[in-house]
Design a protein around this motif. Structure first.
Motif, PDB file in Angstrom:
ATOM      1  N   PHE A 121       9.859   2.437  -0.633  1.00 27.00           N
ATOM      2  CA  PHE A 121      10.383   3.565   0.151  1.00 27.00           C
ATOM      3  C   PHE A 121      11.795   3.258   0.649  1.00 27.00           C
ATOM      4  CE2 PHE A 121       6.175   5.565   1.894  1.00 27.00           C
ATOM      5  CZ  PHE A 121       5.764   5.786   0.591  1.00 27.00           C
ATOM      6  N   SER A 122      12.575   4.319   0.826  1.00 23.81           N
ATOM      7  CA  SER A 122      13.859   4.163   1.508  1.00 23.81           C
ATOM      8  C   SER A 122      13.593   3.852   2.977  1.00 23.81           C
ATOM      9  CB  SER A 122      14.678   5.450   1.398  1.00 23.81           C
ATOM     10  OG  SER A 122      14.057   6.493   2.152  1.00 23.81           O
ATOM     11  N   LEU A 123      14.619   3.399   3.688  1.00 24.02           N
ATOM     12  CA  LEU A 123      14.452   3.094   5.107  1.00 24.02           C
ATOM     13  C   LEU A 123      14.024   4.331   5.892  1.00 24.02           C
ATOM     14  CD1 LEU A 123      14.627   0.967   7.289  1.00 24.02           C
ATOM     15  CD2 LEU A 123      17.078   1.428   7.505  1.00 24.02           C
ATOM     16  N   GLY A 124      14.593   5.490   5.534  1.00 19.47           N
ATOM     17  CA  GLY A 124      14.230   6.727   6.203  1.00 19.47           C
ATOM     18  C   GLY A 124      12.770   7.092   5.986  1.00 19.47           C
TER      19      GLY A 124
ATOM     20  N   LEU B 214       0.832  -1.206   0.000  1.00 21.85           N
ATOM     21  CA  LEU B 214       0.000   0.000   0.000  1.00 21.85           C
ATOM     22  C   LEU B 214       0.862   1.249   0.000  1.00 21.85           C
ATOM     23  CD1 LEU B 214      -2.739  -0.928   2.655  1.00 21.85           C
ATOM     24  CD2 LEU B 214      -2.787  -1.298   0.175  1.00 21.85           C
ATOM     25  N   SER B 215       0.300   2.345  -0.490  1.00 17.68           N
ATOM     26  CA  SER B 215       0.978   3.641  -0.469  1.00 17.68           C
ATOM     27  C   SER B 215       0.960   4.205   0.951  1.00 17.68           C
ATOM     28  CB  SER B 215       0.275   4.615  -1.415  1.00 17.68           C
ATOM     29  OG  SER B 215      -1.020   4.926  -0.905  1.00 17.68           O
ATOM     30  N   ALA B 216       1.655   5.316   1.137  1.00 21.88           N
ATOM     31  CA  ALA B 216       1.658   5.981   2.446  1.00 21.88           C
ATOM     32  C   ALA B 216       0.232   6.361   2.839  1.00 21.88           C
ATOM     33  CB  ALA B 216       2.552   7.219   2.399  1.00 21.88           C
ATOM     34  N   ARG B 217      -0.481   6.972   1.912  1.00 18.78           N
ATOM     35  CA  ARG B 217      -1.852   7.411   2.193  1.00 18.78           C
ATOM     36  C   ARG B 217      -2.755   6.215   2.518  1.00 18.78           C
ATOM     37  NH1 ARG B 217      -4.898  11.730   1.556  1.00 18.78           N
ATOM     38  NH2 ARG B 217      -3.124  12.902   0.705  1.00 18.78           N
TER      39      ARG B 217
END
Length: 233
Positions: free
Chosen positions: A130-133, A90-93
């Motif tokens: 996504f990157s780890l950050g 899933l995306s962040a949203r």
């Protein structure tokens, strides 16, 4: 001393014959960043899990906003302990939408927390990409959804590159201005020194030191005195 948002009194957790947390008495001031330091296995994560109800205390007290802690207080506490709890397809949203539905929170909080952690422009990108950050920041966004008064972060900079560490440092430092108190567990002294207002040092399950950060003092030397020599300051 400012008002305490959280206090522990002789907090103890026993696993079998081992005292993982032994009579720990913390004092966390409101609208501050408290750095909980200690070597790996010192009892930091166990202490934080007791504060979030992930573990039950063996004895002692946890006081939140002047009253004995109960599970009802979790509505005012956000936490990121261990790895961020993400649905990687899933995306962040979408990750945040799932949580707002589960918690019965308004959808408007999604944009608010995405803005706070600077992830508004990630669009439909899956969190697996996504990157780890970015994953850490999304984990913090999830912890912020309920608009907590207290945010608990366990080793949030683990594995991050220098840029990710700097971004997370700036983010954490901004929280007290938003009325959010932060408890930050770490074994990276330089990071805590730049972020925290107060520090506590835990070793062998015991709180050996607790005070305001003193920037004229060598934190590494203090830490080694407390941990290596077993000194209680």
């Amino acid at each position: 001393m400012n008002r305490l948002i959280l206090e522990t009194k002789n907090l103890t957790k026993i696993f079998g014959k081992q005292k993982a947390v032994n009579n720990v008495s913390l004092k966390i001031e409101e609208n501050s960043v408290y750095g909980l330091l200690g070597p790996n296995g010192a009892g930091k994560s166990t202490t934080l899990k007791l504060m979030t109800g992930m573990l039950h205390k063996s004895s002692g007290e946890i006081i939140f906003e002047g009253h004995p802690w109960s599970r009802d207080d979790l509505s005012d506490i956000g936490a990121l302990i261990d790895t961020p709890p993400l649905y990687e397809n899933l995306s962040a949203r979408e990750n945040l939408k799932v949580r707002t539905l589960l918690l019965g929170l308004p959808e408007s909080r999604i944009d608010e927390v995405l803005d706070i952690v600077d992830l508004k422009d990630t669009g439909k990108k899956k969190s697996s990409q996504f990157s780890l950050g970015m994953k850490q920041r999304l984990g913090i966004a999830i912890a912020l959804l309920n608009n907590p008064k207290l945010l608990i972060l366990d080793e949030p900079t683990n594995g991050l590159d220098p840029l990710g560490i700097q971004e997370l440092r700036n983010l954490i430092r901004s929280f007290p201005e938003k009325g959010i108190t932060v408890i930050l567990s770490s074994h990276i002294l330089a990071e805590v020194e730049q972020i925290a207002d107060h520090i506590g040092i835990i070793n062998d399950g015991e709180l050996k030191y607790q005070n305001l950060i003193n920037h004229s003092e060598n934190l590494e030397e203090l830490f080694m005195n407390v941990v290596k020599n077993g000194k209680r300051v």
